[in-house]
Motif scaffolding. Structure first.
Motif, PDB file in Angstrom:
ATOM      1  N   TYR A   1      -0.823  -1.300   9.769  1.00 47.93           N
ATOM      2  CA  TYR A   1      -0.956  -2.537   8.925  1.00 47.93           C
ATOM      3  C   TYR A   1      -1.705  -2.689   7.830  1.00 47.93           C
ATOM      4  O   TYR A   1      -2.001  -3.056   7.040  1.00 47.93           O
ATOM      5  N   HIS A   2      -2.816  -1.586   8.602  1.00 47.52           N
ATOM      6  CA  HIS A   2      -3.240  -1.681   7.643  1.00 47.52           C
ATOM      7  C   HIS A   2      -2.326   0.016   5.846  1.00 47.52           C
ATOM      8  O   HIS A   2      -3.167  -0.259   4.948  1.00 47.52           O
ATOM      9  N   GLY A   3      -1.836   0.148   6.200  1.00 46.48           N
ATOM     10  CA  GLY A   3      -1.626   1.069   5.453  1.00 46.48           C
ATOM     11  C   GLY A   3      -1.640   2.067   4.603  1.00 46.48           C
ATOM     12  O   GLY A   3      -2.015   3.227   3.765  1.00 46.48           O
ATOM     13  N   SER A   4      -2.994   2.586   5.506  1.00 42.80           N
ATOM     14  CA  SER A   4      -3.152   3.839   5.299  1.00 42.80           C
ATOM     15  C   SER A   4      -2.671   5.232   6.261  1.00 42.80           C
ATOM     16  O   SER A   4      -2.659   4.889   7.846  1.00 42.80           O
ATOM     17  N   SER A   5      -3.550   6.357   5.973  1.00 40.79           N
ATOM     18  CA  SER A   5      -2.730   7.548   6.781  1.00 40.79           C
ATOM     19  C   SER A   5      -3.680   7.133   8.318  1.00 40.79           C
ATOM     20  O   SER A   5      -4.470   6.703   8.505  1.00 40.79           O
ATOM     21  N   VAL A   6      -3.037   8.547   9.471  1.00 41.76           N
ATOM     22  CA  VAL A   6      -4.229   7.790  10.395  1.00 41.76           C
ATOM     23  C   VAL A   6      -5.737   8.854  10.545  1.00 41.76           C
ATOM     24  O   VAL A   6      -6.793   7.893  10.884  1.00 41.76           O
ATOM     25  N   GLU A   7      -5.399  10.014   9.645  1.00 41.83           N
ATOM     26  CA  GLU A   7      -7.024  10.432   9.522  1.00 41.83           C
ATOM     27  C   GLU A   7      -7.686   9.553   8.168  1.00 41.83           C
ATOM     28  O   GLU A   7      -9.235   9.430   8.855  1.00 41.83           O
ATOM     29  N   GLU A   8      -7.234   9.034   7.942  1.00 42.51           N
ATOM     30  CA  GLU A   8      -7.806   7.489   7.225  1.00 42.51           C
ATOM     31  C   GLU A   8      -8.797   6.476   8.163  1.00 42.51           C
ATOM     32  O   GLU A   8      -9.493   5.847   7.753  1.00 42.51           O
ATOM     33  N   ILE A   9      -7.420   6.323   8.697  1.00 43.88           N
ATOM     34  CA  ILE A   9      -8.014   5.013   9.485  1.00 43.88           C
ATOM     35  C   ILE A   9      -8.854   5.724  10.686  1.00 43.88           C
ATOM     36  O   ILE A   9      -9.491   4.789  11.138  1.00 43.88           O
TER      37      ILE A   9
ATOM     38  N   THR B   1       7.953 -10.425  -2.505  1.00 45.53           N
ATOM     39  CA  THR B   1       7.415 -10.163  -1.491  1.00 45.53           C
ATOM     40  C   THR B   1       7.224 -10.422   0.234  1.00 45.53           C
ATOM     41  O   THR B   1       7.557  -9.445   0.680  1.00 45.53           O
ATOM     42  N   VAL B   2       7.541 -11.952  -0.349  1.00 40.74           N
ATOM     43  CA  VAL B   2       7.416 -12.376   0.883  1.00 40.74           C
ATOM     44  C   VAL B   2       9.266 -11.946   0.773  1.00 40.74           C
ATOM     45  O   VAL B   2      10.414 -12.359   0.698  1.00 40.74           O
ATOM     46  N   GLU B   3       9.688 -11.371   2.655  1.00 44.26           N
ATOM     47  CA  GLU B   3      10.646 -11.536   2.172  1.00 44.26           C
ATOM     48  C   GLU B   3      10.776 -11.314   4.193  1.00 44.26           C
ATOM     49  O   GLU B   3      10.359 -10.376   4.717  1.00 44.26           O
ATOM     50  N   GLY B   4      11.726 -12.670   4.712  1.00 43.96           N
ATOM     51  CA  GLY B   4      11.868 -12.237   6.199  1.00 43.96           C
ATOM     52  C   GLY B   4      10.363 -12.874   6.987  1.00 43.96           C
ATOM     53  O   GLY B   4      10.751 -11.966   8.266  1.00 43.96           O
ATOM     54  N   GLY B   5       9.502 -13.704   6.490  1.00 45.39           N
ATOM     55  CA  GLY B   5       8.565 -14.031   7.206  1.00 45.39           C
ATOM     56  C   GLY B   5       7.695 -13.052   7.292  1.00 45.39           C
ATOM     57  O   GLY B   5       6.770 -13.094   7.814  1.00 45.39           O
ATOM     58  N   ARG B   6       7.566 -11.983   6.479  1.00 49.94           N
ATOM     59  CA  ARG B   6       6.481 -10.327   6.028  1.00 49.94           C
ATOM     60  C   ARG B   6       6.238 -10.958   4.625  1.00 49.94           C
ATOM     61  O   ARG B   6       7.582 -11.272   3.923  1.00 49.94           O
ATOM     62  N   LEU B   7       5.251  -9.869   4.695  1.00 46.49           N
ATOM     63  CA  LEU B   7       5.227  -9.535   2.939  1.00 46.49           C
ATOM     64  C   LEU B   7       5.268  -7.904   3.175  1.00 46.49           C
ATOM     65  O   LEU B   7       4.697  -7.436   3.835  1.00 46.49           O
ATOM     66  N   VAL B   8       6.124  -7.265   2.809  1.00 46.98           N
ATOM     67  CA  VAL B   8       6.677  -5.877   1.627  1.00 46.98           C
ATOM     68  C   VAL B   8       6.185  -5.759   0.736  1.00 46.98           C
ATOM     69  O   VAL B   8       6.883  -6.431   0.044  1.00 46.98           O
ATOM     70  N   TYR B   9       5.945  -4.602   0.340  1.00 48.10           N
ATOM     71  CA  TYR B   9       4.998  -4.114  -0.968  1.00 48.10           C
ATOM     72  C   TYR B   9       4.506  -2.979  -1.058  1.00 48.10           C
ATOM     73  O   TYR B   9       4.363  -2.215   0.064  1.00 48.10           O
ATOM     74  N   ARG B  10       4.468  -2.236  -1.644  1.00 52.25           N
ATOM     75  CA  ARG B  10       4.395  -0.757  -2.259  1.00 52.25           C
ATOM     76  C   ARG B  10       2.347  -1.001  -2.674  1.00 52.25           C
ATOM     77  O   ARG B  10       2.136  -1.782  -3.769  1.00 52.25           O
ATOM     78  N   GLN B  11       1.983  -0.376  -1.695  1.00 58.44           N
ATOM     79  CA  GLN B  11       0.733   0.233  -2.501  1.00 58.44           C
ATOM     80  C   GLN B  11      -0.039   0.823  -3.693  1.00 58.44           C
ATOM     81  O   GLN B  11       1.355   1.893  -3.838  1.00 58.44           O
ATOM     82  N   GLN B  12      -0.103   0.121  -4.477  1.00 57.47           N
ATOM     83  CA  GLN B  12      -0.774   0.920  -5.764  1.00 57.47           C
ATOM     84  C   GLN B  12      -1.835   2.248  -5.848  1.00 57.47           C
ATOM     85  O   GLN B  12      -1.190   3.062  -6.865  1.00 57.47           O
ATOM     86  N   LYS B  13      -2.059   2.113  -5.289  1.00 57.10           N
ATOM     87  CA  LYS B  13      -3.448   3.655  -4.966  1.00 57.10           C
ATOM     88  C   LYS B  13      -2.378   4.597  -4.277  1.00 57.10           C
ATOM     89  O   LYS B  13      -2.867   5.478  -4.809  1.00 57.10           O
ATOM     90  N   THR B  14      -1.730   4.151  -3.380  1.00 61.47           N
ATOM     91  CA  THR B  14      -1.505   5.088  -2.833  1.00 61.47           C
ATOM     92  C   THR B  14       0.113   4.977  -2.998  1.00 61.47           C
ATOM     93  O   THR B  14       0.965   6.764  -2.546  1.00 61.47           O
ATOM     94  N   GLY B  15       1.205   4.375  -3.046  1.00 58.56           N
ATOM     95  CA  GLY B  15       2.476   4.128  -3.344  1.00 58.56           C
ATOM     96  C   GLY B  15       2.727   4.195  -0.929  1.00 58.56           C
ATOM     97  O   GLY B  15       4.214   3.804  -1.120  1.00 58.56           O
TER      98      GLY B  15
END
Length: 470
Positions: free
Chosen positions: A429-437, A292-306
């Motif tokens: 940052y949150h990983g959600s849609s505009v509508e959800e935010i 998940t740690v890559e180039g000074g970032r956390l890069v992951y796929r959300q389990q709930k939404t993909g």
């Protein structure tokens, strides 16, 4: 050794308005008997809307059983619920007789009774609905939520025919399910049932059997208030101290040595920091690995939404991450585990395993071990910050809620709002849609008054420029 007596399959349901309902005893055959054509019906002092005596005898019930059911003939308006003791005796008779019919055939010796066509009951409708959902490859979390909600529906009306689901029935059912499963669980179950009925209305098999769409559309079930809990600076500092160094708090409170039962659990602090500084859900944070740690970032796929999320590693999280990785290797070595067998960033010191677990039936990940450890250390932190345990009132003069791991995501979003982040920044940052935010921001904004202050200053500037006095 005596043979175990079959279950009577006796249940009770409430008919009528809340507080004025009648508790009806109900013979509710199990899946095997329902597959043979037997249906559930209420046990009145005289037969009501259940099966008629002709129906019962068509199923092969003995005359003694059907006569017992009709012991007190009466008009429908005069019918009364069967007393519980007598209902239990009748239900046992029906169950015994139904089992005998299934195994031995008809009582009159006419040979084995052929199985009747499977009744189109709510259970069957929900089975078809879930099968259709699985064919659509819905997210595992969505399917799990459906299954959980529909389990409550099955227990409530599973053996009923869909035609019984009138609008009044649903409105009363909402009261029942909310009482049984709480505001969120009850309303979620009702909404899932509405979705299933809407699906059935467009299928040939169920079009005639399912209720009219007007019966279940637009029920206007008021949504329960959103649970919003934001961790405050003092609370979070007390919690981090409790998990990293409980002895420090024990010494501060002068706790007797015999009562010092908690050991350091810095892995809980690792999970806390991952959630607070990435706005990740609990499952996502506890599933993060070295990859998940890559180039000074956390890069992951959300389990709930993909959704793929990439957030920078900085500040306190950047300081803690190297310690997290070294401490994890020490835990593995202490338990004699190969380092390459587990790459999760946050692991339990007790066994060296990841904090998430997989459910045997579905493979879905859950985090009960993390929650259990969290609650024990939160109790210690609560001595210093009682609001962590739900004590006292918040700034809105409302009762505090206990601070849960899930609340770290609320806290992270609130911090982003207080920092003045724009909508696009929150979305990525949150990983959600505009509508959800936008929806979430309506709840979080009350904890970020700086936005209201900024808006007020702009309004004042405009009013002064235009000379507005009213």
């Amino acid at each position: 050794m005596s043979k175990k007596k079959p279950k009577s399959n006796l249940t009770f349901r409430v008919v009528g308005k809340k507080g004025e309902g009648v508790h009806l005893a109900r013979w509710n055959p199990g899946p095997a008997l329902r597959a043979g054509g037997f249906k559930a019906f209420d046990l009145w002092a005289a037969p009501g809307d259940g099966l008629s005596i002709v129906d019962w005898r068509a199923f092969g019930f003995d005359r003694a059983v059907t006569d017992e059911l009709r012991k007190k003939p009466a008009e429908k308006a005069r019918m009364k619920p069967t007393p519980a003791g007598r209902a239990a005796a009748i239900a046992a008779m029906l169950t015994d007789e139904a089992r005998r019919i299934m195994i031995e055939g008809r009582a009159d010796g006419a040979g084995a009774r052929p199985a009747l066509k499977q009744a189109l009951d709510v259970d069957a409708l929900l089975d078809d609905f879930l099968a259709a959902c699985r064919r659509k490859s819905l997210a595992a979390k969505t399917l799990t939520n459906y299954e959980t909600s529909l389990t409550a529906i099955r227990r409530w009306i599973g053996a009923e025919t869909p035609a019984i689901v009138t609008r009044e029935f649903l409105e009363e059912g909402a009261i029942v399910l909310i009482a049984r499963h709480g505001e969120h669980g009850g309303r979620r179950s009702m909404q899932t049932l509405q979705t299933a009925l809407s699906w059935a209305a467009g299928r040939d098999k169920w079009r005639g059997a399912s209720p009219a769409r007007d019966n279940y559309s637009n029920l206007n079930l008021a949504a329960p208030p959103a649970r919003l809990r934001v961790g405050l600076k003092d609370e979070l500092e007390a919690l981090l101290t409790a998990v990293d160094d409980p002895c420090r708090l024990y010494a501060e409170f002068e706790t007797p040595r015999a009562d010092r039962v908690l050991w350091p659990r810095p892995s809980l602090g690792d999970g806390l920091m991952l959630m607070l500084w990435s706005a990740a859900r609990v499952n996502d944070a506890l599933s993060m690995t070295d990859r998940t740690v890559e180039g000074g970032r956390l890069v992951y796929r959300q389990q709930k939404t993909g959704t793929i999320v990439s957030v920078p590693i900085f500040g306190p999280l950047a300081e803690r991450l190297p310690l997290m990785q070294r401490r994890r290797r020490a835990v593995w070595q202490g338990h004699g585990l190969p380092v390459e067998d587990a790459a999760e960033l946050a692991i339990s010191e007790q066994d060296g395993r990841p904090y998430w677990r997989a459910k045997a039936a579905t493979g879905e990940r859950y985090h009960r071990p993390f929650n259990d450890d969290w609650n024990r250390h939160r109790a210690l932190a609560g001595v210093k910050a009682p609001s962590l345990l739900g004590e006292g009132l918040n700034r809105l003069n409302e009762q505090n809620l206990a601070f849960r791991p899930q609340d770290c995501r609320d806290t992270a979003v609130t911090r982003l709002l207080e920092a003045g982040c724009e909508l696009a920044e929150l979305v990525t940052y949150h990983g959600s849609s505009v509508e959800e935010i936008v929806r979430l921001t309506k709840h979080y904004i009350e904890f970020a008054p700086a936005h209201a202050t900024s808006a007020g200053e702009k309004l004042l500037k405009m009013a002064e420029a235009k000379g507005m006095r009213v």
